[in-house]
Design a protein around this motif. Sequence first.
Motif, PDB file in Angstrom:
ATOM      1  N   ALA A  73       0.824  -1.214   0.000  1.00  0.00           N
ATOM      2  CA  ALA A  73       0.000   0.000   0.000  1.00  0.00           C
ATOM      3  C   ALA A  73       0.858   1.264   0.000  1.00  0.00           C
ATOM      4  N   LEU A  74       2.060   1.192   0.549  1.00  0.00           N
ATOM      5  CA  LEU A  74       2.926   2.372   0.603  1.00  0.00           C
ATOM      6  C   LEU A  74       3.725   2.572  -0.682  1.00  0.00           C
ATOM      7  N   ALA A  75       3.636   1.635  -1.608  1.00  0.00           N
ATOM      8  CA  ALA A  75       4.423   1.739  -2.843  1.00  0.00           C
ATOM      9  C   ALA A  75       4.107   3.009  -3.637  1.00  0.00           C
ATOM     10  N   PRO A  76       2.829   3.388  -3.875  1.00  0.00           N
ATOM     11  CA  PRO A  76       2.574   4.625  -4.643  1.00  0.00           C
ATOM     12  C   PRO A  76       3.178   5.871  -3.997  1.00  0.00           C
ATOM     13  N   ALA A  77       3.023   6.016  -2.683  1.00  0.00           N
ATOM     14  CA  ALA A  77       3.568   7.202  -2.019  1.00  0.00           C
ATOM     15  C   ALA A  77       5.095   7.200  -2.056  1.00  0.00           C
ATOM     16  N   SER A  78       5.709   6.031  -1.939  1.00  0.00           N
ATOM     17  CA  SER A  78       7.172   5.966  -1.970  1.00  0.00           C
ATOM     18  C   SER A  78       7.709   6.352  -3.341  1.00  0.00           C
ATOM     19  N   VAL A  79       7.112   5.804  -4.374  1.00  0.00           N
ATOM     20  CA  VAL A  79       7.547   6.151  -5.729  1.00  0.00           C
ATOM     21  C   VAL A  79       7.271   7.623  -6.025  1.00  0.00           C
ATOM     22  N   GLY A  80       6.100   8.101  -5.612  1.00  0.00           N
ATOM     23  CA  GLY A  80       5.767   9.508  -5.848  1.00  0.00           C
ATOM     24  C   GLY A  80       6.708  10.459  -5.143  1.00  0.00           C
ATOM     25  N   ALA A  81       7.123  10.119  -3.913  1.00  0.00           N
ATOM     26  CA  ALA A  81       8.061  10.982  -3.196  1.00  0.00           C
ATOM     27  C   ALA A  81       9.408  11.041  -3.903  1.00  0.00           C
ATOM     28  N   GLY A  82       9.847   9.896  -4.462  1.00  0.00           N
ATOM     29  CA  GLY A  82      11.094   9.908  -5.214  1.00  0.00           C
ATOM     30  C   GLY A  82      11.004  10.778  -6.456  1.00  0.00           C
ATOM     31  N   VAL A  83       9.867  10.749  -7.104  1.00  0.00           N
ATOM     32  CA  VAL A  83       9.686  11.594  -8.298  1.00  0.00           C
ATOM     33  C   VAL A  83       9.656  13.066  -7.910  1.00  0.00           C
ATOM     34  N   VAL A  84       9.022  13.385  -6.807  1.00  0.00           N
ATOM     35  CA  VAL A  84       8.938  14.777  -6.361  1.00  0.00           C
ATOM     36  C   VAL A  84      10.318  15.339  -6.066  1.00  0.00           C
ATOM     37  N   LEU A  85      11.206  14.532  -5.526  1.00  0.00           N
ATOM     38  CA  LEU A  85      12.559  15.004  -5.245  1.00  0.00           C
ATOM     39  C   LEU A  85      13.334  15.284  -6.520  1.00  0.00           C
ATOM     40  N   ALA A  86      12.946  14.628  -7.628  1.00  0.00           N
ATOM     41  CA  ALA A  86      13.680  14.803  -8.887  1.00  0.00           C
ATOM     42  C   ALA A  86      13.092  15.900  -9.760  1.00  0.00           C
ATOM     43  N   VAL A  87      11.783  15.931  -9.903  1.00  0.00           N
ATOM     44  CA  VAL A  87      11.132  16.906 -10.785  1.00  0.00           C
ATOM     45  C   VAL A  87       9.960  17.535 -10.055  1.00  0.00           C
ATOM     46  N   ASP A  88       9.448  18.617 -10.630  1.00  0.00           N
ATOM     47  CA  ASP A  88       8.277  19.279 -10.069  1.00  0.00           C
ATOM     48  C   ASP A  88       7.018  18.551 -10.544  1.00  0.00           C
ATOM     49  N   VAL A  89       6.182  18.181  -9.582  1.00  0.00           N
ATOM     50  CA  VAL A  89       4.968  17.418  -9.875  1.00  0.00           C
ATOM     51  C   VAL A  89       3.759  18.280  -9.543  1.00  0.00           C
ATOM     52  N   PRO A  90       2.751  18.309 -10.414  1.00  0.00           N
ATOM     53  CA  PRO A  90       1.556  19.119 -10.114  1.00  0.00           C
ATOM     54  C   PRO A  90       0.865  18.666  -8.829  1.00  0.00           C
ATOM     55  N   GLU A  91       0.144  19.615  -8.240  1.00  0.00           N
ATOM     56  CA  GLU A  91      -0.530  19.331  -6.971  1.00  0.00           C
ATOM     57  C   GLU A  91      -1.577  18.239  -7.123  1.00  0.00           C
ATOM     58  N   THR A  92      -2.275  18.217  -8.240  1.00  0.00           N
ATOM     59  CA  THR A  92      -3.310  17.198  -8.443  1.00  0.00           C
ATOM     60  C   THR A  92      -2.715  15.793  -8.456  1.00  0.00           C
ATOM     61  N   VAL A  93      -1.576  15.641  -9.127  1.00  0.00           N
ATOM     62  CA  VAL A  93      -0.932  14.334  -9.189  1.00  0.00           C
ATOM     63  C   VAL A  93      -0.478  13.900  -7.797  1.00  0.00           C
ATOM     64  N   ARG A  94       0.060  14.844  -7.030  1.00  0.00           N
ATOM     65  CA  ARG A  94       0.473  14.509  -5.668  1.00  0.00           C
ATOM     66  C   ARG A  94      -0.707  14.018  -4.831  1.00  0.00           C
ATOM     67  N   THR A  95      -1.816  14.696  -4.937  1.00  0.00           N
ATOM     68  CA  THR A  95      -2.998  14.318  -4.161  1.00  0.00           C
ATOM     69  C   THR A  95      -3.504  12.933  -4.558  1.00  0.00           C
ATOM     70  N   VAL A  96      -3.502  12.648  -5.880  1.00  0.00           N
ATOM     71  CA  VAL A  96      -3.958  11.342  -6.361  1.00  0.00           C
ATOM     72  C   VAL A  96      -3.057  10.231  -5.838  1.00  0.00           C
ATOM     73  N   VAL A  97      -1.747  10.463  -5.815  1.00  0.00           N
ATOM     74  CA  VAL A  97      -0.815   9.448  -5.316  1.00  0.00           C
ATOM     75  C   VAL A  97      -1.059   9.196  -3.832  1.00  0.00           C
TER      76      VAL A  97
END
Length: 518
Positions: free
Chosen positions: A249-273
């Motif tokens: 269950a934590l896999a989406p948030a873990s992958v999303g956090a790694g992406v956020v550290l690399a590139v700028d991610v829109p707020e909507t995508v962050r919320t969905v993750v």
Amino acid sequence: MSGPIRLVPDEGGAEPTMQLRTLPLKRRRPAPPVEPDPAEQLDLSDDPLDELAERLHDICADAVHPYEIAAFLESDGLSDEQAALLYGRPDAFTVAEELFEKVERRYPGQGSEFANPWRADPWRCVVRGLVFALPGLGYLLGANLFATARMRFGLPSGMLALSVATLVSWGFNQALAHRAYRWLGRLRRREAAVCLAVGAPAGALLASAAGYVVGGPLGALWFAAGQSCYLGAATALLVLGREKFLLLALAPASVGAGVVLAVDVPETVRTVVLLASVVLAVGLAVRELLVAARGGDQDGVDLKLPIRQEVPHLLFGLACGALTLIAGLGETIHQAVQAASHAAPTPVHGGHTARSGVSTTPTGPAMIALTLSLGLAEWLLFRYRAMAVAALRTSHTTGQFTRRTGGILLGCLFIYLTTVAALDAAATVLWPGAPSLGVPQLGAMLLLGGSLWLALLLNAFGFSWSTALICLAAAVAESVGLLTGADPIVLQLIGCGAAALVLTATAGPALGRTTQHR
């Protein structure tokens, strides 16, 4: 008289001389059979205690004190009246003392194999450490939900609501998990599932309501509600032994956090993750609860567990949450208190200057180190109990056992604190722009980690009230001092240091008794 004597008739000639005749044997009456002695027939010894010593040979040989044998005899139902009637001894303690003297001591030695119930799977502890630490990555995804430009009670708007919701969730879920484990300890998996199914949503609702009462931006309140739901679902999965599902269950948030550290991610995508992780955790928890509730057979015996036994665990969860939040947000709260009383900037630890905003502090890597170390802390709890049981089997005297368990306790504590310091050093290197911990901050973090580990160990042995009150006293003292403007590092050194000292002084004598490990 000089003629031949004929002993046998018709021997020789017909000259009749003297003949000797023997009388016929008298028929004797057969002797009655000898009845064996009842004691010999039943193979009984003169002392009935010999048979008991043979039957309980293993227990008596492993005992280090007659009281251990007496405890077994009483648990087996031997009363003083039965001791007098069956064995001719005045009470069960006299029977135990004589058994202790009759049976030779047997000390298996360090290398002997025995059934140790405290074996722990190290890989499972690693997984549990990950599921304790990975939720922190969700704060990277939800950072834009907090209005950092606006302040509320000296903190970024929404942070106070999240802190209150976190405190309520920790306290409630600690008590809920303990109650569910009590059902599992009585082999009532169905009742444990029902307890979690009712308690987890109630705890999430209560924590969300607490955050809403404090108030803040709508996004921060939704984040607090989602965190409360996740913590409730995580409690259910961890109690039921489904750590791998929680890791999934934590896999989406873990992958999303790694992406956020690399590139700028829109707020909507962050919320969905974030929503994906919460929905996965809740869905998997519901599935496991349904399986556990339907799979267990209904026991005909009606069993009730008093709710008052969960009160110390509720207080312990609140105290641990408060001590951890002070360690993470202490500098920020201190700056807010100083800004409210003085307009001038206030220096803080590490050479940084605090103004009305929030400065960079080294507490981020420290919190990651503490959460990652929880898996090791759990493994060390099992390891301590396993080594204490081994010491119980190999110690010749109670004093020797006390010294050995004291050494085991200090050794486990040293390993844990050393690992926490190493994890903090690694996290500081990997954290972008994080300053290294100074000696005072490192000491405060190690004292906090040591206090929490000692408290968990004492809780495992049933000292729930004492550990709850000690940790709660430290949390209240630090909170009051922080709100009055005292230095947070000094408060942690004093509060956690005093708690660690009292917990160590309590654990040494209490866990050095043989009866705690039988």
